[in-house]
Design a protein around this motif. Structure first.
Motif, PDB file in Angstrom:
ATOM      1  N   THR A 162     -57.767  33.120 -72.538  1.00 14.10           N
ATOM      2  CA  THR A 162     -57.112  32.352 -73.600  1.00 14.10           C
ATOM      3  C   THR A 162     -56.758  33.259 -74.773  1.00 14.10           C
ATOM      4  O   THR A 162     -57.376  34.306 -74.974  1.00 14.10           O
ATOM      5  N   ILE A 163     -55.792  32.831 -75.545  1.00 15.81           N
ATOM      6  CA  ILE A 163     -55.388  33.580 -76.735  1.00 15.81           C
ATOM      7  C   ILE A 163     -56.534  33.625 -77.744  1.00 15.81           C
ATOM      8  O   ILE A 163     -56.682  34.598 -78.478  1.00 15.81           O
ATOM      9  N   GLU A 164     -57.368  32.601 -77.761  1.00 14.85           N
ATOM     10  CA  GLU A 164     -58.516  32.578 -78.661  1.00 14.85           C
ATOM     11  C   GLU A 164     -59.515  33.678 -78.322  1.00 14.85           C
ATOM     12  O   GLU A 164     -60.065  34.329 -79.213  1.00 14.85           O
ATOM     13  N   THR A 165     -59.744  33.881 -77.036  1.00 15.42           N
ATOM     14  CA  THR A 165     -60.651  34.940 -76.607  1.00 15.42           C
ATOM     15  C   THR A 165     -60.076  36.302 -76.966  1.00 15.42           C
ATOM     16  O   THR A 165     -60.787  37.166 -77.488  1.00 15.42           O
ATOM     17  N   VAL A 166     -58.805  36.494 -76.698  1.00 17.76           N
ATOM     18  CA  VAL A 166     -58.145  37.761 -77.026  1.00 17.76           C
ATOM     19  C   VAL A 166     -58.244  38.028 -78.523  1.00 17.76           C
ATOM     20  O   VAL A 166     -58.600  39.131 -78.950  1.00 17.76           O
ATOM     21  N   ALA A 167     -57.950  37.014 -79.324  1.00 19.82           N
ATOM     22  CA  ALA A 167     -57.991  37.168 -80.776  1.00 19.82           C
ATOM     23  C   ALA A 167     -59.405  37.493 -81.256  1.00 19.82           C
ATOM     24  O   ALA A 167     -59.578  38.338 -82.154  1.00 19.82           O
ATOM     25  N   ALA A 168     -60.400  36.863 -80.670  1.00  9.97           N
ATOM     26  CA  ALA A 168     -61.783  37.126 -81.073  1.00  9.97           C
ATOM     27  C   ALA A 168     -62.174  38.575 -80.791  1.00  9.97           C
ATOM     28  O   ALA A 168     -62.793  39.244 -81.636  1.00  9.97           O
ATOM     29  N   VAL A 169     -61.811  39.076 -79.620  1.00  9.08           N
ATOM     30  CA  VAL A 169     -62.139  40.457 -79.252  1.00  9.08           C
ATOM     31  C   VAL A 169     -61.399  41.430 -80.176  1.00  9.08           C
ATOM     32  O   VAL A 169     -62.006  42.353 -80.732  1.00  9.08           O
ATOM     33  N   GLN A 170     -60.107  41.232 -80.355  1.00 10.13           N
ATOM     34  CA  GLN A 170     -59.315  42.136 -81.176  1.00 10.13           C
ATOM     35  C   GLN A 170     -59.768  42.141 -82.636  1.00 10.13           C
ATOM     36  O   GLN A 170     -59.864  43.198 -83.258  1.00 10.13           O
ATOM     37  N   THR A 171     -60.073  40.970 -83.162  1.00  6.44           N
ATOM     38  CA  THR A 171     -60.541  40.881 -84.545  1.00  6.44           C
ATOM     39  C   THR A 171     -61.873  41.596 -84.713  1.00  6.44           C
ATOM     40  O   THR A 171     -62.061  42.362 -85.668  1.00  6.44           O
ATOM     41  N   ALA A 172     -62.791  41.372 -83.796  1.00  2.00           N
ATOM     42  CA  ALA A 172     -64.106  42.012 -83.880  1.00  2.00           C
ATOM     43  C   ALA A 172     -63.996  43.533 -83.779  1.00  2.00           C
ATOM     44  O   ALA A 172     -64.653  44.265 -84.530  1.00  2.00           O
ATOM     45  N   ILE A 173     -63.158  44.015 -82.882  1.00  2.42           N
ATOM     46  CA  ILE A 173     -62.972  45.455 -82.732  1.00  2.42           C
ATOM     47  C   ILE A 173     -62.362  46.051 -84.003  1.00  2.42           C
ATOM     48  O   ILE A 173     -62.823  47.078 -84.509  1.00  2.42           O
ATOM     49  N   THR A 174     -61.345  45.407 -84.524  1.00  2.50           N
ATOM     50  CA  THR A 174     -60.677  45.900 -85.732  1.00  2.50           C
ATOM     51  C   THR A 174     -61.643  45.925 -86.911  1.00  2.50           C
ATOM     52  O   THR A 174     -61.704  46.921 -87.650  1.00  2.50           O
ATOM     53  N   GLU A 175     -62.386  44.846 -87.097  1.00  2.00           N
ATOM     54  CA  GLU A 175     -63.332  44.788 -88.211  1.00  2.00           C
ATOM     55  C   GLU A 175     -64.417  45.845 -88.085  1.00  2.00           C
ATOM     56  O   GLU A 175     -64.762  46.515 -89.057  1.00  2.00           O
ATOM     57  N   TYR A 176     -64.963  46.009 -86.892  1.00  2.00           N
ATOM     58  CA  TYR A 176     -66.019  46.998 -86.687  1.00  2.00           C
ATOM     59  C   TYR A 176     -65.483  48.408 -86.929  1.00  2.00           C
ATOM     60  O   TYR A 176     -66.135  49.213 -87.607  1.00  2.00           O
ATOM     61  N   ALA A 177     -64.319  48.698 -86.406  1.00  2.00           N
ATOM     62  CA  ALA A 177     -63.730  50.027 -86.597  1.00  2.00           C
ATOM     63  C   ALA A 177     -63.497  50.309 -88.077  1.00  2.00           C
ATOM     64  O   ALA A 177     -63.798  51.405 -88.563  1.00  2.00           O
ATOM     65  N   THR A 178     -62.979  49.333 -88.793  1.00  2.00           N
ATOM     66  CA  THR A 178     -62.723  49.498 -90.226  1.00  2.00           C
ATOM     67  C   THR A 178     -64.021  49.728 -90.987  1.00  2.00           C
ATOM     68  O   THR A 178     -64.115  50.643 -91.809  1.00  2.00           O
ATOM     69  N   GLU A 179     -65.029  48.916 -90.715  1.00  2.00           N
ATOM     70  CA  GLU A 179     -66.314  49.022 -91.407  1.00  2.00           C
ATOM     71  C   GLU A 179     -67.022  50.346 -91.157  1.00  2.00           C
ATOM     72  O   GLU A 179     -67.755  50.835 -92.022  1.00  2.00           O
ATOM     73  N   HIS A 180     -66.809  50.928 -89.984  1.00  2.00           N
ATOM     74  CA  HIS A 180     -67.536  52.140 -89.607  1.00  2.00           C
ATOM     75  C   HIS A 180     -66.658  53.397 -89.595  1.00  2.00           C
ATOM     76  O   HIS A 180     -67.107  54.453 -89.129  1.00  2.00           O
ATOM     77  N   GLY A 181     -65.433  53.267 -90.072  1.00  2.00           N
ATOM     78  CA  GLY A 181     -64.542  54.424 -90.164  1.00  2.00           C
ATOM     79  C   GLY A 181     -64.151  55.013 -88.823  1.00  2.00           C
ATOM     80  O   GLY A 181     -63.984  56.226 -88.696  1.00  2.00           O
ATOM     81  N   LEU A 182     -63.996  54.153 -87.826  1.00  2.00           N
ATOM     82  CA  LEU A 182     -63.642  54.598 -86.480  1.00  2.00           C
ATOM     83  C   LEU A 182     -62.173  54.315 -86.189  1.00  2.00           C
ATOM     84  O   LEU A 182     -61.576  53.417 -86.776  1.00  2.00           O
ATOM     85  N   ASN A 183     -61.629  55.063 -85.246  1.00  2.00           N
ATOM     86  CA  ASN A 183     -60.282  54.800 -84.761  1.00  2.00           C
ATOM     87  C   ASN A 183     -60.354  53.536 -83.895  1.00  2.00           C
ATOM     88  O   ASN A 183     -61.095  53.482 -82.916  1.00  2.00           O
ATOM     89  N   ARG A 184     -59.586  52.511 -84.270  1.00  2.00           N
ATOM     90  CA  ARG A 184     -59.643  51.231 -83.559  1.00  2.00           C
ATOM     91  C   ARG A 184     -59.282  51.376 -82.086  1.00  2.00           C
ATOM     92  O   ARG A 184     -59.898  50.755 -81.213  1.00  2.00           O
ATOM     93  N   TYR A 185     -58.304  52.200 -81.799  1.00  2.00           N
ATOM     94  CA  TYR A 185     -57.864  52.358 -80.408  1.00  2.00           C
ATOM     95  C   TYR A 185     -58.927  53.054 -79.562  1.00  2.00           C
ATOM     96  O   TYR A 185     -59.143  52.693 -78.403  1.00  2.00           O
ATOM     97  N   GLU A 186     -59.592  54.044 -80.145  1.00  2.00           N
ATOM     98  CA  GLU A 186     -60.661  54.724 -79.418  1.00  2.00           C
ATOM     99  C   GLU A 186     -61.858  53.793 -79.205  1.00  2.00           C
ATOM    100  O   GLU A 186     -62.488  53.817 -78.155  1.00  2.00           O
ATOM    101  N   LEU A 187     -62.151  52.976 -80.190  1.00  2.00           N
ATOM    102  CA  LEU A 187     -63.233  52.006 -80.046  1.00  2.00           C
ATOM    103  C   LEU A 187     -62.900  50.998 -78.954  1.00  2.00           C
ATOM    104  O   LEU A 187     -63.734  50.699 -78.096  1.00  2.00           O
ATOM    105  N   GLU A 188     -61.683  50.479 -78.977  1.00  2.00           N
ATOM    106  CA  GLU A 188     -61.279  49.516 -77.949  1.00  2.00           C
ATOM    107  C   GLU A 188     -61.368  50.139 -76.559  1.00  2.00           C
ATOM    108  O   GLU A 188     -61.845  49.514 -75.606  1.00  2.00           O
TER     109      GLU A 188
END
Length: 68
Positions: A26-52
């Motif tokens: 579902t789009i909700e699941t996709v959005a949840a994963v993408q949002t969590a990855i983006t937020e975590y990467a931002t908070e920890h100074g990581l490259n979002r694409y490498e984290l994903e």
């Protein structure tokens, strides 16, 4: 240096991967994963694409466990 994704991100990706395999992602699941990855990467100074990439690799292509 390899990125070690936290369990929270791995769990979200496991849900998404299961939904993909069952043909019910579902789009909700996709959005949840993408949002969590983006937020975590931002908070920890990581490259979002490498984290994903690290998250998806850990879930979709796990390393065999020691002793089995």
């Amino acid at each position: 240096m390899a990125i070690e994704p936290p369990n929270e991100l791995l769990e979200l990706e496991r849900v998404a991967w299961t939904e993909i395999q069952e043909g019910r992602l579902t789009i909700e699941t996709v959005a949840a994963v993408q949002t969590a990855i983006t937020e975590y990467a931002t908070e920890h100074g990581l490259n979002r694409y490498e984290l994903e990439k690290a998250v998806k690799t850990a879930v979709r292509h796990p390393k065999p466990s020691a002793g089995g």
